[in-house]
Design a protein around this motif. Structure first.
Motif, PDB file in Angstrom:
ATOM      1  N   ALA A  24       0.867  -0.948  -0.072  1.00  0.00           N
ATOM      2  CA  ALA A  24       0.099   0.037   0.090  1.00  0.00           C
ATOM      3  C   ALA A  24       0.887   1.241  -0.078  1.00  0.00           C
ATOM      4  CB  ALA A  24      -1.074   0.129   1.279  1.00  0.00           C
ATOM      5  N   SER A  25       0.340   2.256  -0.389  1.00  0.00           N
ATOM      6  CA  SER A  25       1.018   3.726  -0.513  1.00  0.00           C
ATOM      7  C   SER A  25       0.090   4.735  -0.517  1.00  0.00           C
ATOM      8  CB  SER A  25       1.906   3.467  -1.991  1.00  0.00           C
ATOM      9  OG  SER A  25       1.205   3.514  -3.008  1.00  0.00           O
ATOM     10  N   GLY A  26       0.407   5.888  -0.396  1.00  0.00           N
ATOM     11  CA  GLY A  26      -0.508   7.137  -0.560  1.00  0.00           C
ATOM     12  C   GLY A  26      -0.901   7.453   0.935  1.00  0.00           C
ATOM     13  N   ARG A  27      -1.300   6.354   1.732  1.00  0.00           N
ATOM     14  CA  ARG A  27      -1.416   6.730   3.008  1.00  0.00           C
ATOM     15  C   ARG A  27      -1.290   5.197   3.804  1.00  0.00           C
ATOM     16  NH1 ARG A  27      -7.954   9.135   2.882  1.00  0.00           N
ATOM     17  NH2 ARG A  27      -7.325  10.854   1.634  1.00  0.00           N
ATOM     18  N   THR A  28      -1.272   5.586   5.137  1.00  0.00           N
ATOM     19  CA  THR A  28      -0.899   4.591   6.093  1.00  0.00           C
ATOM     20  C   THR A  28      -2.091   3.733   6.387  1.00  0.00           C
ATOM     21  OG1 THR A  28       0.829   5.892   7.182  1.00  0.00           O
ATOM     22  CG2 THR A  28      -0.280   3.984   8.600  1.00  0.00           C
ATOM     23  N   ILE A  29      -2.000   2.413   6.232  1.00  0.00           N
ATOM     24  CA  ILE A  29      -3.356   1.462   6.233  1.00  0.00           C
ATOM     25  C   ILE A  29      -3.645   0.981   7.547  1.00  0.00           C
ATOM     26  CG2 ILE A  29      -2.979   0.804   3.899  1.00  0.00           C
ATOM     27  CD1 ILE A  29      -1.857  -1.724   4.947  1.00  0.00           C
ATOM     28  N   SER A  30      -2.946   1.749   8.482  1.00  0.00           N
ATOM     29  CA  SER A  30      -3.153   0.943   9.985  1.00  0.00           C
ATOM     30  C   SER A  30      -4.585   1.140  10.309  1.00  0.00           C
ATOM     31  CB  SER A  30      -2.246   1.868  11.003  1.00  0.00           C
ATOM     32  OG  SER A  30      -1.081   1.989  10.719  1.00  0.00           O
ATOM     33  N   TRP A  31      -5.622   2.314   9.867  1.00  0.00           N
ATOM     34  CA  TRP A  31      -6.595   2.447  10.497  1.00  0.00           C
ATOM     35  C   TRP A  31      -7.694   1.871   9.361  1.00  0.00           C
ATOM     36  CZ3 TRP A  31      -8.356   2.964  15.099  1.00  0.00           C
ATOM     37  CH2 TRP A  31      -7.463   3.216  16.252  1.00  0.00           C
ATOM     38  N   TYR A  32      -7.306   1.209   8.284  1.00  0.00           N
ATOM     39  CA  TYR A  32      -8.117   0.755   7.148  1.00  0.00           C
ATOM     40  C   TYR A  32      -8.349  -0.591   7.370  1.00  0.00           C
ATOM     41  CZ  TYR A  32      -7.397   5.011   4.795  1.00  0.00           C
ATOM     42  OH  TYR A  32      -7.392   6.333   4.197  1.00  0.00           O
ATOM     43  N   PRO A  33      -9.457  -1.241   7.124  1.00  0.00           N
ATOM     44  CA  PRO A  33      -9.837  -2.715   7.192  1.00  0.00           C
ATOM     45  C   PRO A  33      -9.457  -2.899   5.897  1.00  0.00           C
ATOM     46  CG  PRO A  33     -11.863  -1.477   6.919  1.00  0.00           C
ATOM     47  CD  PRO A  33     -10.818  -0.324   7.291  1.00  0.00           C
ATOM     48  N   MET A  34      -8.661  -4.162   5.805  1.00  0.00           N
ATOM     49  CA  MET A  34      -8.240  -4.620   4.312  1.00  0.00           C
ATOM     50  C   MET A  34      -8.854  -6.079   3.990  1.00  0.00           C
ATOM     51  SD  MET A  34      -6.175  -2.102   3.734  1.00  0.00           S
ATOM     52  CE  MET A  34      -5.183  -2.859   2.153  1.00  0.00           C
ATOM     53  N   GLY A  35      -8.994  -6.219   2.701  1.00  0.00           N
ATOM     54  CA  GLY A  35      -9.433  -7.581   2.353  1.00  0.00           C
ATOM     55  C   GLY A  35      -9.008  -8.170   1.073  1.00  0.00           C
ATOM     56  N   TRP A  36      -8.961  -9.237   0.772  1.00  0.00           N
ATOM     57  CA  TRP A  36      -8.671  -9.949  -0.081  1.00  0.00           C
ATOM     58  C   TRP A  36      -9.946 -10.510  -1.000  1.00  0.00           C
ATOM     59  CZ3 TRP A  36      -3.936 -10.058  -2.810  1.00  0.00           C
ATOM     60  CH2 TRP A  36      -2.903  -9.946  -2.042  1.00  0.00           C
ATOM     61  N   PHE A  37     -10.003 -10.504  -2.288  1.00  0.00           N
ATOM     62  CA  PHE A  37     -11.185 -10.835  -2.952  1.00  0.00           C
ATOM     63  C   PHE A  37     -10.686 -11.565  -4.177  1.00  0.00           C
ATOM     64  CE2 PHE A  37     -15.012  -8.655  -1.395  1.00  0.00           C
ATOM     65  CZ  PHE A  37     -14.333  -7.682  -0.512  1.00  0.00           C
ATOM     66  N   ARG A  38     -11.427 -12.367  -4.754  1.00  0.00           N
ATOM     67  CA  ARG A  38     -11.038 -13.204  -5.985  1.00  0.00           C
ATOM     68  C   ARG A  38     -12.039 -13.386  -7.066  1.00  0.00           C
ATOM     69  NH1 ARG A  38     -10.191 -19.389  -3.330  1.00  0.00           N
ATOM     70  NH2 ARG A  38     -12.365 -19.662  -3.343  1.00  0.00           N
ATOM     71  N   GLN A  39     -11.634 -13.284  -8.343  1.00  0.00           N
ATOM     72  CA  GLN A  39     -12.550 -13.561  -9.432  1.00  0.00           C
ATOM     73  C   GLN A  39     -12.220 -14.623 -10.367  1.00  0.00           C
ATOM     74  OE1 GLN A  39     -13.689 -10.143 -11.329  1.00  0.00           O
ATOM     75  NE2 GLN A  39     -15.554 -10.820 -12.317  1.00  0.00           N
ATOM     76  N   ALA A  40     -12.927 -15.857 -10.358  1.00  0.00           N
ATOM     77  CA  ALA A  40     -12.604 -16.855 -11.353  1.00  0.00           C
ATOM     78  C   ALA A  40     -13.339 -16.672 -12.525  1.00  0.00           C
ATOM     79  CB  ALA A  40     -13.211 -18.128 -10.733  1.00  0.00           C
ATOM     80  N   PRO A  41     -12.699 -17.197 -13.858  1.00  0.00           N
ATOM     81  CA  PRO A  41     -13.209 -16.811 -15.104  1.00  0.00           C
ATOM     82  C   PRO A  41     -14.758 -17.501 -15.228  1.00  0.00           C
ATOM     83  CG  PRO A  41     -11.005 -18.007 -15.140  1.00  0.00           C
ATOM     84  CD  PRO A  41     -11.434 -17.830 -13.771  1.00  0.00           C
ATOM     85  N   GLY A  42     -15.252 -16.286 -15.714  1.00  0.00           N
ATOM     86  CA  GLY A  42     -17.005 -16.810 -15.642  1.00  0.00           C
ATOM     87  C   GLY A  42     -17.720 -16.506 -14.411  1.00  0.00           C
ATOM     88  N   LYS A  43     -17.195 -15.985 -13.385  1.00  0.00           N
ATOM     89  CA  LYS A  43     -17.832 -15.979 -12.056  1.00  0.00           C
ATOM     90  C   LYS A  43     -17.629 -14.488 -11.637  1.00  0.00           C
ATOM     91  CE  LYS A  43     -17.182 -20.645 -10.593  1.00  0.00           C
ATOM     92  NZ  LYS A  43     -16.811 -21.674  -9.533  1.00  0.00           N
ATOM     93  N   GLU A  44     -18.396 -14.182 -10.527  1.00  0.00           N
ATOM     94  CA  GLU A  44     -18.567 -13.181  -9.837  1.00  0.00           C
ATOM     95  C   GLU A  44     -17.312 -12.663  -8.981  1.00  0.00           C
ATOM     96  OE1 GLU A  44     -23.198 -11.853 -10.095  1.00  0.00           O
ATOM     97  OE2 GLU A  44     -22.299 -11.982  -8.271  1.00  0.00           O
ATOM     98  N   ARG A  45     -17.064 -11.699  -8.750  1.00  0.00           N
ATOM     99  CA  ARG A  45     -15.750 -11.418  -7.642  1.00  0.00           C
ATOM    100  C   ARG A  45     -16.411 -11.896  -6.252  1.00  0.00           C
ATOM    101  NH1 ARG A  45     -13.506  -5.637  -7.553  1.00  0.00           N
ATOM    102  NH2 ARG A  45     -15.437  -5.037  -6.814  1.00  0.00           N
ATOM    103  N   GLU A  46     -15.528 -12.600  -5.516  1.00  0.00           N
ATOM    104  CA  GLU A  46     -16.095 -12.929  -4.301  1.00  0.00           C
ATOM    105  C   GLU A  46     -14.908 -12.711  -3.100  1.00  0.00           C
ATOM    106  OE1 GLU A  46     -16.608 -17.375  -4.091  1.00  0.00           O
ATOM    107  OE2 GLU A  46     -14.505 -17.509  -4.589  1.00  0.00           O
TER     108      GLU A  46
END
Length: 127
Positions: A24-46
């Motif tokens: 991450a850059s631009g801001r310190t992420i300490s106070w941001y919740p962070m997440g990982w998402f994924r998207q498989a071919p032909g499927k919605e992001r989850e």
């Protein structure tokens, strides 16, 4: 706004492990919740995994499909977030995105609660 760059995705055999990184850059992420998402071919992001901010930075949440296999962590001193993936399965194949939520916001599994997104990194799990 937070800028995010993911790395670590690659082709791996089923049963293997990978560690994805999100810088991450631009801001310190300490106070941001962070997440990982994924998207498989032909499927919605989850939603895959999320980690809380500030005093709740040890709070984590996982999709049922990855519980016990994936671990999300953060290193605020380095402005980094990681996704440790073990016992990978072909169904874990997809484009993985790192996302930052709202400043001092709650941890959520909804992509609507995340304002900043990286370009993603590709994970391919072969059977």
């Amino acid at each position: 706004q937070v800028q995010l760059v993911e790395s670590g995705g690659e082709l791996v055999q089923a049963g293997g492990s990978l560690r994805l990184s999100c810088a991450a850059s631009g801001r310190t992420i300490s106070w941001y919740p962070m997440g990982w998402f994924r998207q498989a071919p032909g499927k919605e992001r989850e939603f895959v995994a999320g980690i809380g901010n500030g005093w709740s930075r040890s709070s984590t949440r996982y999709a049922d499909s990855v519980k016990g296999r994936f671990t999300i962590s953060r290193d605020n001193s380095k402005n980094m977030v990681y996704l440790h993936m073990n016992s990978l399965k072909p169904e874990d194949t997809g484009h993985y995105y790192c996302a930052a939520g709202q400043y001092s916001g709650i941890l959520s599994d909804s992509d609507l609660q995340y304002d900043s997104w990286g370009q993603g990194t590709q994970v391919i799990v072969s059977s």
